[in-house]
Enzyme design. Structure first.
Site, PDB file in Angstrom:
ATOM      1  N   HIS A   1     -61.160 -31.229 -11.130  1.00 37.32           N
ATOM      2  CA  HIS A   1     -60.454 -30.430 -12.138  1.00 37.32           C
ATOM      3  C   HIS A   1     -59.568 -29.388 -11.454  1.00 37.32           C
ATOM      4  O   HIS A   1     -59.984 -28.263 -11.195  1.00 37.32           O
ATOM      5  CB  HIS A   1     -61.468 -29.746 -13.048  1.00 37.32           C
ATOM      6  CG  HIS A   1     -60.854 -29.116 -14.264  1.00 37.32           C
ATOM      7  ND1 HIS A   1     -61.564 -28.886 -15.415  1.00 37.32           N
ATOM      8  CD2 HIS A   1     -59.597 -28.659 -14.518  1.00 37.32           C
ATOM      9  CE1 HIS A   1     -60.787 -28.318 -16.320  1.00 37.32           C
ATOM     10  NE2 HIS A   1     -59.578 -28.164 -15.780  1.00 37.32           N
TER      11      HIS A   1
ATOM     12  N   ARG B   1     -49.580 -27.905 -10.285  1.00 42.25           N
ATOM     13  CA  ARG B   1     -48.292 -27.365 -10.739  1.00 42.25           C
ATOM     14  C   ARG B   1     -47.056 -28.153 -10.334  1.00 42.25           C
ATOM     15  O   ARG B   1     -45.946 -27.741 -10.682  1.00 42.25           O
ATOM     16  CB  ARG B   1     -48.131 -25.910 -10.258  1.00 42.25           C
ATOM     17  CG  ARG B   1     -49.289 -24.981 -10.563  1.00 42.25           C
ATOM     18  CD  ARG B   1     -49.579 -24.888 -12.028  1.00 42.25           C
ATOM     19  NE  ARG B   1     -50.508 -23.802 -12.368  1.00 42.25           N
ATOM     20  CZ  ARG B   1     -51.169 -23.714 -13.500  1.00 42.25           C
ATOM     21  NH1 ARG B   1     -51.037 -24.654 -14.428  1.00 42.25           N
ATOM     22  NH2 ARG B   1     -51.972 -22.701 -13.740  1.00 42.25           N
TER      23      ARG B   1
ATOM     24  N   ASN C   1     -50.830 -31.266 -17.282  1.00 42.86           N
ATOM     25  CA  ASN C   1     -49.916 -30.305 -17.912  1.00 42.86           C
ATOM     26  C   ASN C   1     -48.938 -29.698 -16.904  1.00 42.86           C
ATOM     27  O   ASN C   1     -48.893 -28.498 -16.674  1.00 42.86           O
ATOM     28  CB  ASN C   1     -50.683 -29.221 -18.661  1.00 42.86           C
ATOM     29  CG  ASN C   1     -51.757 -28.539 -17.830  1.00 42.86           C
ATOM     30  OD1 ASN C   1     -52.257 -29.101 -16.872  1.00 42.86           O
ATOM     31  ND2 ASN C   1     -52.120 -27.331 -18.214  1.00 42.86           N
TER      32      ASN C   1
ATOM     33  N   HIS D   1     -60.673 -30.834 -23.070  1.00 42.44           N
ATOM     34  CA  HIS D   1     -60.724 -29.383 -23.219  1.00 42.44           C
ATOM     35  C   HIS D   1     -61.140 -29.148 -24.670  1.00 42.44           C
ATOM     36  O   HIS D   1     -60.369 -29.406 -25.598  1.00 42.44           O
ATOM     37  CB  HIS D   1     -59.352 -28.773 -22.939  1.00 42.44           C
ATOM     38  CG  HIS D   1     -59.309 -27.281 -23.098  1.00 42.44           C
ATOM     39  ND1 HIS D   1     -58.814 -26.455 -22.124  1.00 42.44           N
ATOM     40  CD2 HIS D   1     -59.685 -26.462 -24.114  1.00 42.44           C
ATOM     41  CE1 HIS D   1     -58.880 -25.202 -22.539  1.00 42.44           C
ATOM     42  NE2 HIS D   1     -59.408 -25.182 -23.741  1.00 42.44           N
TER      43      HIS D   1
ATOM     44  N   HIS E   1     -65.273 -27.821 -18.387  1.00 39.95           N
ATOM     45  CA  HIS E   1     -65.547 -26.375 -18.324  1.00 39.95           C
ATOM     46  C   HIS E   1     -66.349 -25.867 -19.531  1.00 39.95           C
ATOM     47  O   HIS E   1     -65.877 -25.040 -20.314  1.00 39.95           O
ATOM     48  CB  HIS E   1     -64.278 -25.556 -18.143  1.00 39.95           C
ATOM     49  CG  HIS E   1     -63.062 -26.005 -18.904  1.00 39.95           C
ATOM     50  ND1 HIS E   1     -63.094 -26.418 -20.213  1.00 39.95           N
ATOM     51  CD2 HIS E   1     -61.770 -26.085 -18.526  1.00 39.95           C
ATOM     52  CE1 HIS E   1     -61.872 -26.725 -20.603  1.00 39.95           C
ATOM     53  NE2 HIS E   1     -61.053 -26.536 -19.590  1.00 39.95           N
TER      54      HIS E   1
ATOM     55  N   ASP F   1     -61.436 -25.866 -11.862  1.00 40.00           N
ATOM     56  CA  ASP F   1     -60.362 -25.483 -12.785  1.00 40.00           C
ATOM     57  C   ASP F   1     -59.339 -24.612 -12.059  1.00 40.00           C
ATOM     58  O   ASP F   1     -58.869 -23.601 -12.587  1.00 40.00           O
ATOM     59  CB  ASP F   1     -60.908 -24.782 -14.032  1.00 40.00           C
ATOM     60  CG  ASP F   1     -59.889 -24.734 -15.167  1.00 40.00           C
ATOM     61  OD1 ASP F   1     -58.785 -25.306 -15.005  1.00 40.00           O
ATOM     62  OD2 ASP F   1     -60.185 -24.108 -16.202  1.00 40.00           O
TER      63      ASP F   1
END
Length: 446
Positions: A62, A66, A96, A181, A234, A305
């Site tokens: 996880h 970027r 993302n 999520h 998470h 994360d």
């Protein structure tokens, strides 16, 4: 005599599926070739591991690196460098980015970028959208894909499927375990007025325990309705941990070092907006619930994360400040400190960081110290005491929420497919070593 092994790790204590034993490990052609008492004359290289523990390579399932789209705060090279300096041998990266990883072309672009620059092995999630739902069953089987990721609650980026019908459609079209999520977007929208400008601690009031619990209860109901497998990322609350433990046939659980270590109100008082993340940090009661579930075997994987932002971005006044904090490089030392404090055993740490990811994601040839597996190895010194500093962090963001924390237990070496990439804090290999992780449910013809 001719070398039987490329490398022997000599004199260390290995931790694997059959316990803790002092054994040598022989490596040949990038794989584990032998465990036992091995003749050093049979190897081209002998690495002295006396006093050290030799673990299956730590997998961080996880991270947010970027690239593409926000390389000013991280890219695949810097993020994977941070990983190997912290003892991590493989990462799974979230969708993302800009553009989002929602198409075959975007996935292939990430795989190509990582193949050219990553210091460790890698895989990427495909993000679920309303537009690509019908394609997910094909996309999840492409090379380099670790599975599908669904955002039920809005986080960084624009990926969001908040309604039951949308989530059900994703589950019906996929065959592999889907990662979520899990926050209830409807409750988040209804409570948005609880954000207090300039007060990042209100982030945990807004995105409260109930928002997480509602999302997870809905998700499990949909998994049962469709007969599909889910992985809840998470997990932050005691009620979720208890609820998910009652649905182990369909659900697996990820926890993070942050939610096991940082609590309210101290985290916001010390770190301010640096403590802001999604789902947010909780109070000590929730953290103790996570530890109880972990001690009872409920948690399956440990993900950092890792979600870096620059100091300038994090210095913005809440709620303009972005959510997320770096974590891939500190995962091993922070959790080894918990091992030394008696909160979990070293065997349980190995289960969360190697055996667990292998089970949950169906990783091929990784996750164990066993004959024929990839020679991915994390070597640690359980007795080494060090203070975590910002200047040790290799992420482009250049900071860590654990700065100033003195820990006992430290990564000494990172070995990937038989090659030493980091040893005693020194980088020994160039970027571009990494290769896509392979998965049993998506093996390609050879």
């Amino acid at each position: 005599m001719s070398a039987r092994f490329d490398t022997i790790l000599k004199g260390g204590t290995i931790v694997n599926h059959d316990g803790v034993h002092q054994r040598d490990v022989g490596l040949a052609e990038g794989r584990i070739a032998a465990l036992g008492t091995l003749d050093p004359a049979a190897a081209g290289e002998v690495i002295d591991c006396t006093g050290l523990h030799v673990l299956p390579g730590v997998i961080d399932p996880h991270v947010h690196l970027r690239e593409p789209g926000a390389e000013h705060k991280e890219n695949l090279a810097s993020g994977s460098l941070s990983a190997v300096m912290g003892g991590v041998t493989a990462f799974f990266e979230m969708p993302n980015t800009k553009p989002e990883t929602t198409t075959e072309e975007a996935l292939a672009d990430k795989v190509a970028r990582a193949t050219a620059s990553a210091y460790c092995d890698f895989a990427f999630y495909v993000g679920a959208t309303r537009e690509n739902t019908d394609e997910l069953g094909r996309l999840e089987r492409l090379p380099g894909c670790c599975g599908v990721k669904v955002f039920m609650g809005a986080s960084t980026g624009d990926l969001l499927i908040e309604d039951d019908a949308g989530v059900e459609a994703v589950l019906r079209t996929t065959a592999r375990r889907v990662s979520f999520h899990s926050e209830d977007e409807y409750r988040l929208n209804a409570r948005k007025s609880l954000q207090r400008p300039g007060d990042p601690s209100s982030h945990s009031d807004w995105r409260d325990v109930e928002a997480a619990v509602l999302g997870t209860e809905r998700l499990v109901r949909l998994a049962r309705m469709t007969g599909k497998r889910i992985h809840v990322l998470h997990v932050t609350t005691a009620p979720e941990m208890l609820f998910l433990s009652q649905h182990r046939d369909v659900a697996t659980i990820e926890v993070t070092p942050q939610h096991l270590t940082l609590t309210l109100p101290d985290a916001y008082e010390v770190l301010g907006t640096k403590a802001q993340m999604n789902p947010p940090l909780r109070d000590r009661t929730q953290m103790e619930g996570l530890w109880l579930g972990l001690s009872q075997g409920a948690a399956d994987t440990l993900g950092s994360d890792h979600a870096p932002h620059t100091l300038e971005e994090k210095a913005k006044s809440y709620p303009s400040s972005p959510s997320g904090m770096p974590g891939v490089q500190t995962l091993v030392p922070v959790m080894l400190d918990h091992v030394n404090a008696g909160r979990l055993t070293l065997e349980r740490f190995v289960d969360l960081t190697a055996h667990g990811p292998q089970r949950v994601y169906g990783i091929a040839n990784k996750g164990r110290l066993a004959l024929g597996y990839d020679a991915d190895i994390t070597v640690v010194d359980l007795k080494r005491r060090r203070t975590i500093t910002d200047d040790w962090i290799q992420s482009r963001c250049g900071w860590t929420p654990f700065v100033g924390r003195t820990v006992t237990g430290w990564p000494v070496g990172t070995i990937i497919r038989g090659q030493r990439v980091m040893w005693e804090g020194e980088l020994l290999a160039a970027g571009g070593l990494g290769r896509p992780v392979r998965f049993q449910e998506a093996l390609q013809p050879s």
